[in-house]
Design a protein around this motif. Structure first.
Motif, short mmCIF file in Angstrom:
data_model
loop_
_atom_site.label_atom_id
_atom_site.label_comp_id
_atom_site.label_asym_id
_atom_site.label_seq_id
_atom_site.Cartn_x
_atom_site.Cartn_y
_atom_site.Cartn_z
N GLN A 139 2.55 -2.13 7.68
CA GLN A 139 1.29 -2.69 8.17
C GLN A 139 0.12 -1.75 7.99
O GLN A 139 0.24 -0.54 8.25
CB GLN A 139 1.40 -3.02 9.67
CG GLN A 139 1.80 -4.43 9.98
CD GLN A 139 1.61 -4.73 11.46
OE1 GLN A 139 1.57 -3.83 12.30
NE2 GLN A 139 1.51 -6.00 11.79
N LEU A 140 -1.00 -2.30 7.54
CA LEU A 140 -2.26 -1.55 7.54
C LEU A 140 -2.78 -1.51 8.96
O LEU A 140 -2.76 -2.51 9.68
CB LEU A 140 -3.28 -2.25 6.63
CG LEU A 140 -4.53 -1.48 6.24
CD1 LEU A 140 -4.18 -0.35 5.29
CD2 LEU A 140 -5.55 -2.41 5.59
N LYS A 141 -3.27 -0.36 9.40
CA LYS A 141 -3.70 -0.20 10.79
C LYS A 141 -4.88 -1.11 11.11
O LYS A 141 -5.79 -1.30 10.30
CB LYS A 141 -4.07 1.26 11.05
CG LYS A 141 -2.88 2.21 11.03
CD LYS A 141 -3.31 3.64 11.34
CE LYS A 141 -2.11 4.58 11.35
NZ LYS A 141 -2.51 5.99 11.61
N THR A 180 -0.75 3.98 3.43
CA THR A 180 0.21 3.20 4.22
C THR A 180 1.53 3.06 3.48
O THR A 180 2.62 3.22 4.06
CB THR A 180 -0.37 1.80 4.53
OG1 THR A 180 -1.62 1.96 5.21
CG2 THR A 180 0.57 1.00 5.40
N LYS A 181 1.44 2.77 2.18
CA LYS A 181 2.67 2.63 1.40
C LYS A 181 3.37 3.96 1.23
O LYS A 181 4.61 4.03 1.26
CB LYS A 181 2.33 2.03 0.02
CG LYS A 181 1.76 0.61 0.11
CD LYS A 181 1.51 -0.01 -1.26
CE LYS A 181 2.80 -0.45 -1.89
NZ LYS A 181 2.57 -1.20 -3.14
N GLU A 238 5.06 2.47 5.62
CA GLU A 238 4.79 1.59 6.75
C GLU A 238 4.44 0.20 6.23
O GLU A 238 3.78 0.07 5.19
CB GLU A 238 3.63 2.15 7.58
CG GLU A 238 3.94 3.49 8.23
CD GLU A 238 2.74 4.08 8.97
OE1 GLU A 238 1.65 3.47 8.88
OE2 GLU A 238 2.89 5.14 9.60
N THR A 240 -8.34 0.50 10.89
CA THR A 240 -8.87 0.59 9.53
C THR A 240 -9.56 -0.70 9.14
O THR A 240 -10.68 -0.70 8.58
CB THR A 240 -7.74 0.90 8.53
OG1 THR A 240 -7.12 2.14 8.88
CG2 THR A 240 -8.29 0.99 7.11
N LEU A 291 1.58 -5.68 1.84
CA LEU A 291 1.43 -5.22 3.21
C LEU A 291 0.84 -6.33 4.08
O LEU A 291 0.18 -7.25 3.58
CB LEU A 291 0.50 -4.00 3.28
CG LEU A 291 0.92 -2.75 2.51
CD1 LEU A 291 -0.21 -1.73 2.55
CD2 LEU A 291 2.19 -2.15 3.12
#
Length: 886
Positions: free
Chosen positions: A389-391, A382-383, A387, A394, A418
């Motif tokens: 936000q973590l999905k 993610t980083k 982005e 996930t 995040l």
């Protein structure tokens, strides 16, 4: 006043007033629509609804209860607990409102010295259902309560039902005012923690159906008798009488909280969030201990999932307190010592309970470690994609598949800078809950209206004669078609038939129902199933093969003797396997479930590790030796306490009455409480063939066996196979393993040589393909169909070899297509020089695969595609050429 003292005062008070003292039922509910007993009245529902005649006019109990609908509130309020004890007094058409209110006021306000609970009347408030003027008048008459301490409330608080069709009625709740230091004035209507509900008096007089919500349902009739169902929260009264602020600090719970404080080094009372975590730990450990004492084991579904969730929330809370290692050995021991006086079984069964608990903690600690690794990778990705936000999917995957708590995901993501897409996560959770609710609703439908059986049950219990007879003459008491009682059924109908007596065994205790028929003058019924829809009543699901059958006719139940013989063999074999398991593995290998039918049995047992082949053979040998010993099988009906004193095993999750049936095989070697049908001597079982052993969870295993003639047939089939092998391989039986191993080694060597020959043959094709190379602008390309190859691996190897011969320094593209087992395949390989010009193998493979009628893709340097249309290979290769030209 200790919790046990309050409990004893309750039972003494009502016992002295003519109430039968009934022991607590198991937390595991008999009702398939309920996972657990969720109220003190649940075991009495058949009596309260009039479905089953009550064996006593009035009763009292202290019932174990589990509720998880408010699990998120545990630790945050003074009164929410997962496990709690409900003091109850019940009247089955005996007394009603006036007497119930009189008993409640007397017990609450009588001094402690005189055996009461010693509450000051000035501290007590009551609420009533808004239209219940009678209850208001009684409270004024009996207790002298002024108007300002009697509050009228609506259905959402003062109308009681279970949430499903059944008995219901208005209620009156009694509250204790803890004083202005705990909240605002205004009485229970304020819904403030200052006013603690301690007793609910339910005036149960209606049958409800079509329950759409807590306040939206249909009252369809009055119950045959007006009943009383009351519930006093034992823990709530205990924290008030012990002068503590909440139920987590009472004598039965506080020791676990204190142990969590000691293990974490955090002082209770120093930090609000830490206090909540310690209270969660104290509640959940006690709840888990009590669930396991009633036979529930951790799993991923049903009751086991609730238990697992409680245990994992405990582990998570300890982690948030800074403790990352195992703590259950300390916490469960503290709970055991606090609860054993009231429930001695938590101590006598502690070896089994602790083994399950410790294994679950060890497994989840590994899960946390694995989940953290997966989460770390997701955070890094993610980083890397920049982005914020973590999905959500996930987070849901971690929660749903790995049991990784969402709050832990949030914490780790926050530490990495995040956030988590909670809306997506919550949406997925909502979908999961929706599926769970639909499943729960489908379970409720199964018992939507048991009232159809009430008239039949009122005539008395069905007499089961099948222990002694295969045929029994009887009378047809009732016929049910599509849930409705009818007078008759005709040929072709599927119906339920209620007999006064029956020789047909109803499915229970892991044993499948008997096969057989019901016959009479002018009718013949095939028995499809036999069940016990309500306690004491046996129902036969039948198809009318011929004739017409009516209520009141004489009928004979006929058991299929061949099936019954096989069923008795299988059930007795289950007992032998269980006893053999315990002899080999030790007493902690305890049965956790079973299923048997003619010719087959399976047995689940508490054990963590696979059984070795030698162990399996030893268990099988012991069981078959007991068959050869021709042990006597005896059954006795005796009081439950006497059976337990004799060493009879009461299997977890099974329900037993005051009198039980004890089955001995060879005396105490195998002694269990069991209502199933059995052989007379062990030799009648014939043979046991242990055919399978597998895992059904981290702490449970399953063994499966064929029994009797089915076991013999399986051995005979194996003998025939061995005979064929000895004939084909021309080797005696004892040499077969070595001979087959040698053949397997020869085959492997031959396959290796063939692969070498094929690789050499494939290499000879490389030069001719290289010679066909042409140029497209700055690119050197080989775009060819190579005919038939054995596998995609061969085609890939050929393309890579051609690419290698063209040279890494060239800007080259190799695209080869072939017929692989009747399906088209294409491989595209590129050199660095070609990729520098923008050529990507994956894009070219997808282009070709689209024409071949399939799909494809891969990396920029090597990709593969396929499809279903062999005739499209030339067009697919042409499309690659066009793409390169473009």
């Amino acid at each position: 006043m200790l919790t046990a003292d309050i409990r004893n005062r309750w039972l003494q008070f009502f016992g002295d007033r003519g109430h039968t003292v009934v022991p607590s039922a198991s937390l595991v509910s008999d009702d398939p629509s309920l996972l657990f007993v969720v109220a003190g009245m649940v075991p009495f529902i058949p009596y309260l609804s009039g479905l089953v005649p009550a064996p006593y006019p009035r009763a009292t109990s202290v019932q174990k209860v589990i509720r998880t609908n408010d699990i998120e509130e545990v630790g945050k309020t003074p009164r929410h607990g997962t496990f709690f004890q409900m003091n109850g007094n019940f009247s089955f058409g005996d007394y009603f409102k006036e007497q119930a209110i009189s008993y409640a006021w007397e017990l609450l306000t009588t001094s402690e010295a005189d055996g009461g609970l010693g509450f000051d009347p000035e501290d007590l408030w009551v609420t009533v259902y808004k239209d219940d003027d009678e209850a208001i008048a009684l409270w004024k008459k009996i207790a002298g309560l002024p108007d300002e301490r009697i509050q009228r409330l609506d259905k959402d608080t003062n109308y009681w039902h279970t949430g499903q069709p059944g008995p219901a009625g208005p209620c009156s709740e009694i509250f204790f005012d803890r004083g202005p230091a705990y909240g605002i004035d205004g009485g229970p209507a304020t819904d403030d923690d200052r006013y603690v509900e301690i007793w609910n008096l339910v005036f149960m007089q209606y049958q409800i159906e079509n329950v759409r919500s807590k306040v939206d349902f249909d009252i369809v009739r009055e119950l045959p008798h007006k009943n009383i169902d009351t519930g006093m929260g034992l823990e709530r009264v205990a924290f008030l009488k012990q002068g503590v602020d909440n139920m987590y600090e009472i004598d039965q719970v506080r020791p676990v909280l204190d142990r969590a404080s000691e293990l974490s080094g955090r002082r209770y009372g120093a930090d609000h969030e830490d206090d909540i975590r310690m209270r969660i730990i104290a509640d959940h450990v006690r709840s888990a201990l009590m669930l396991m004492s009633d036979g529930v084991t951790p799993s991923n579904e049903g009751r086991g999932y609730i238990l697992r969730r409680l245990m994992r929330r405990t582990i998570r809370s300890m982690r948030l307190l800074g403790v990352e290692g195992a703590t259950f050995p300390e916490l469960f021991a503290a709970s055991r010592d606090a609860m054993k006086a009231a429930y001695p079984e938590v101590e006598t069964d502690y070896d089994r309970i602790s083994r399950l608990a410790f294994a679950e903690e060890e497994t989840f600690l590994r899960t946390l470690s694995a989940g953290t690794s997966i989460l770390d990778e997701a955070v890094a990705a993610t980083k890397s994609a920049q982005e914020p936000q973590l999905k959500g999917d996930t987070a849901f995957l971690l929660h749903d598949t790995f049991g990784f708590p969402i709050d832990l995901t949030l914490e780790i993501a926050e530490e990495a800078g995040l956030s988590v897409d909670r809306s997506a996560f919550d949406s997925l959770m909502a979908e999961q809950r929706s599926r769970a609710k639909a499943d729960a609703k489908s379970r409720k439908v199964a018992l939507a209206d048991l009232s159809v059986y009430s008239a039949f049950r009122a005539a008395g219990e069905t007499v089961f004669t099948g222990y002694d007879y295969l045929d029994t003459d009887s009378t047809i008491l009732g016929i049910i078609v599509d849930g409705q009682s009818v007078d008759k059924a005709v040929a072709g109908d599927i119906a339920e038939v209620i007999l006064r007596e029956t020789s047909l065994y109803a499915e229970s205790g892991g044993q499948e129902a008997d096969a057989g028929s019901i016959v009479g003058n002018g009718f013949d019924l095939e028995v499809l199933d036999v069940q016990k829809p309500v306690k004491g009543l046996i129902s036969h699901r039948v198809q009318v093969r011929s004739g017409e059958v009516g209520v009141g006719q004489a009928a004979t139940s006929v058991v299929d003797p061949v099936y019954r013989r096989g069923a008795t063999q299988a059930h007795s074999a289950t007992h032998l396997i269980h006893a053999a398991l315990r002899q080999v593995l030790g007493p902690e290998a305890h049965q956790a479930g079973s299923y048997n039918k003619a010719g087959y049995m399976r047995l689940d047992f508490n054990w963590s590790n696979p059984l070795s082949p030698d162990t399996r053979s030893e268990i099988e040998d012991i069981a078959n030796q007991k068959i050869r010993d021709d042990l006597q099988v005896t059954t006795r009906i005796l009081p439950l306490d006497e059976a337990r004193a004799a060493g009879a095993m009461a299997l977890f999750g099974e329900k037993y009455g005051d009198e039980v049936r004890m089955v001995d095989i060879g005396g105490p070697w195998s002694r269990e409480l069991c209502a199933g049908t059995h052989v007379s001597t062990s030799s009648q079982i014939g043979l046991i063939n242990l055919v399978g052993e597998s895992s059904i969870g981290s702490t449970n295993r399953r063994v499966e066996s064929l029994v009797g003639v089915d076991a013999f047939r399986d051995f005979a089939a194996e003998r025939a196979i061995v005979g064929q092998l000895t004939s084909s391989l021309k080797a005696p039986r004892e040499q077969l393993p070595e001979r087959i191993a040698a053949l397997a080694a020869d085959l492997k060597a031959a396959e290796k040589r063939i692969a070498e020959f094929e690789a050499a043959a494939l290499a000879t094709r490389v030069p001719s393909l290289v010679e066909k190379a042409s140029t497209l602008g700055a690119l050197t390309v080989v775009i060819e169909s190579v005919g038939q190859v054995k596998s995609s691996d061969e085609l890939r190897s050929l393309a890579m070899n051609v690419r290698e011969r063209l040279g890494a320094s060239s800007a080259s593209v190799v695209a080869l297509a072939a017929d692989v087992s009747g399906k088209p395949a294409v491989i595209v390989a590129t050199t660095p020089g070609a990729r520098d010009t923008g050529v990507k193998a994956g894009a070219l493979a997808r282009t070709a695969a689209g024409i071949l009628g399939g799909g494809g893709g891969g990396k920029d340097d090597l990709a593969q595609g396929g499809g279903s249309d062999l005739s499209a290979i030339p067009a697919a290769l042409s499309a690659i050429g066009d793409a390169l030209r473009g």
